[in-house]
Enzyme design. Sequence first.
Site, PDB file in Angstrom:
ATOM      1  N   ASP A  13       0.866  -1.167   0.000  1.00  0.00           N
ATOM      2  CA  ASP A  13       0.000   0.000   0.000  1.00  0.00           C
ATOM      3  C   ASP A  13       0.915   1.232   0.000  1.00  0.00           C
ATOM      4  O   ASP A  13       2.141   1.131   0.072  1.00  0.00           O
ATOM      5  CB  ASP A  13      -0.979  -0.023   1.186  1.00  0.00           C
ATOM      6  CG  ASP A  13      -2.203   0.845   0.925  1.00  0.00           C
ATOM      7  OD1 ASP A  13      -2.117   1.746   0.069  1.00  0.00           O
ATOM      8  OD2 ASP A  13      -3.239   0.653   1.578  1.00  0.00           O
TER       9      ASP A  13
HETATM   10  C1  BGC Z   1      -5.187   2.989   0.152  1.00  0.00           C
HETATM   11  C2  BGC Z   1      -5.443   1.904  -0.868  1.00  0.00           C
HETATM   12  C3  BGC Z   1      -5.364   2.463  -2.269  1.00  0.00           C
HETATM   13  C4  BGC Z   1      -4.018   3.125  -2.454  1.00  0.00           C
HETATM   14  C5  BGC Z   1      -3.813   3.666  -3.844  1.00  0.00           C
HETATM   15  C6  BGC Z   1      -3.960   3.814  -0.180  1.00  0.00           C
HETATM   16  O1  BGC Z   1      -3.869   4.939   0.633  1.00  0.00           O
HETATM   17  O2  BGC Z   1      -5.039   2.409   1.425  1.00  0.00           O
HETATM   18  O3  BGC Z   1      -6.696   1.309  -0.629  1.00  0.00           O
HETATM   19  O4  BGC Z   1      -5.564   1.443  -3.200  1.00  0.00           O
HETATM   20  O5  BGC Z   1      -3.924   4.196  -1.525  1.00  0.00           O
HETATM   21  O6  BGC Z   1      -4.578   4.764  -4.094  1.00  0.00           O
END
Ligand code: BGC
Length: 747
Positions: A304
């Site tokens: 993430d």
């Molecule tokens: C979130 C994810 C997301 C990623 C990309 C993160 O902050 O936890 O769910 O897919 O950002 O945008």
Amino acid sequence: MNRKLLGMFSLLALLMQCGMPQKKTAESQAKALLNKMTLEEKAGQMTQLTIEMITKGEGFNLEVPHAIDTAKLKNVIVNMGVGSILNVGGHTYPISYWKEVHAAIKKYSLQSRLHVPILYGIDAIHGANYTVGATLYPQQIALAATFNPALAEKMATYVASDVRASGIPWNFSPVLDVGRNPMWPRFWETFGEDPFLVSQMGVALVKGYQNTAGGEYAGVAACLKHYVGYSDPRSGHDRTPAYIAERQLRQIFLYPFAKAVEAGAKTIMINSSEINGEPVHASKFYLQTILRDELKFKGITVTDWEDIKNLTDRHKIVATYKEAVALAINAGIDLAMVPMDLVFTQYLIENVKEGKIKQQRIDEAVLRILTLKYELGLFDEKLPAIESYIQPGSLESKKLSYDLATQSIVLLKNENHILPLNVGEKILITGPNADYINALNGGWTHTWQGRDTSYNSKVSTVFGAFKQVYGEANIKYLAGNTYNNHLAPSALLAASNGINTVVLCLGEDTYTEKPGDINDLELSAAQQELISIYKLAGKKVIVILLEGRPRTFAKVESLCDGIIYAALPGDEGALAIVNIVNGSVNPSGKLPFTFPRYPSTHTTYDCKYTEILNNDFQPLGFDPLYPFGHGLSYTQFSYSDMKIANREANSKDSILISVTVKNTGKMGGYEIVLVYSSDVVASITPSVKRLCAFNKVYLNPNESKEVKFSILTERLAFVGLDNKFIVEPGKFLFSVSQLTDSLNIHP
Ligand code: BGC
């Protein structure tokens, strides 16, 4: 086998030996390419950057429109060999602009030595929410309330097409975290609290997104998030520690991931947080032992946002970023969502050169990434052009969004059949979510936080839809109290002069991730006050809750005549709500979570016997405001003739249950038939009940149907003392509505 067939097979085998051309698999093509790559090129493939790293301006500015910066783009793609880009901060792009972005990216990828295409990923979590004009569907928590995986799968095929039409082959969806903790600000991104329901809906989305049935390149790669144990932090705040014993982890939180991996999900995103003090990004146990060795996951693990760096910055388990890189990659990370620095790639290379990461680990990760790129058609000249996908925003997709919204809305309370409200009736509509588009869609809507309204001009608010359906002359609107500010009661009441019915649109403002953290689950005082002020003035009070998690309001709940939980129903949600209020649609959604009565204690429906005790000595047993599976209809359904065909079964059999459901009321409607099982005695304290099957039927007035279930005995399994699933022989009770029956499982 007959002789003729045998002969044909031998001929085929012979031809193959003689080198007849065979279609190369994605993996074999990826292997050939991998063999040509330098360490630097491989490290680039394992790097994912945010689009801001190739656009003009400095830093992560959510408000500035993106314009490609060719110098940055060239450096990132040609010099550094970066393999993946993600996201859009603060914008929705028209298809024409997406086309320009991808063309620019492709131009430079073709200038790199091996011409490796870029894997673009996006959060299209309830529709292609970063594409102008794309239809937005109900959010996951609302989808779960439909108990309709088939319709959710269809939705996912539409979303996949819109994502492809935006030139993107990879969707960071679905969320398979199990929503056990309503405080958690990502609760609305889940399918609720039951692992079985989550897995059924999750598998439906994976199949729909990847859409293998739709033909070559109809689908996109799904990404299961956020593996694993993310959704139940002790504090309730996002990205804070969870303490989850392995048994509960496997039984509740891992189960949906296991099912979606089995269904062929191609990628998985890792939990940003920690379990029992161990950040998941650094854990060989979660990333290798469970995910690869046990679940046999073959796809890509992606971090993430910034979560390798976070191992040092936030989690403090290593002193430097470079050590964090070695730790995470050795634990099993294939692709790093870096996404805002250019040093990750360098640290990765240095770690390999210094022997801290084995070349083999790099090859394994890059092979998976290249294989996915081949599978998604990124190397294929025959990959359809953006224009050949259906233009987003079709009437059909809007109809689907509307159907899903109507099926997702849950009628919680309907005192004295106050609903439906006759058309022609005079209504005052007020509350912070009455004339507020964003409350229908929530976060990840055109922007990360879903706060920008400028994209939504064609979407109706609840107030707008009331005017449309009930006629302008009959609808009075008052902005009234906001989430936290009170208007003078006299002003609130003055607006209701001569009007008997007040519709209050309450709930939450939009949020995504950390900005949605709260310290109190209770609905704000200013909103609860609206209920009491109007009720005490003798009005009929209908509450419409637009919120992604249940906010408690038990002290004033008895003052409401009707309550509708509309969750986050999407672009078509307002019309769906009003058509339920006026009775042209019969409500059929059921709660996919337990709606708590109290803000400071929460128990899920599948609790233990000690949690339901309610006597003089233990008076505080399970007492939700509304239970999991609750949802009223304008008609009545009666259940009869429950039968279990095989009352003595063994642990390999399927359990065959049937029940007759009849619509005894005056209006046609859907009924969701829920089957629960209870293990009467078990070596690990059993849940009072667990959902083991469900089905949805439409019944006209007086119509009855026999609904049949074939339930795998694996649904009766629990995680035993040795942390492995077991079906223990003994007696099991099954219940459907008020009916119960039992069977015995033999070894
Ligand atoms: C979130 C994810 C997301 C990623 C990309 C993160 O902050 O936890 O769910 O897919 O950002 O945008």
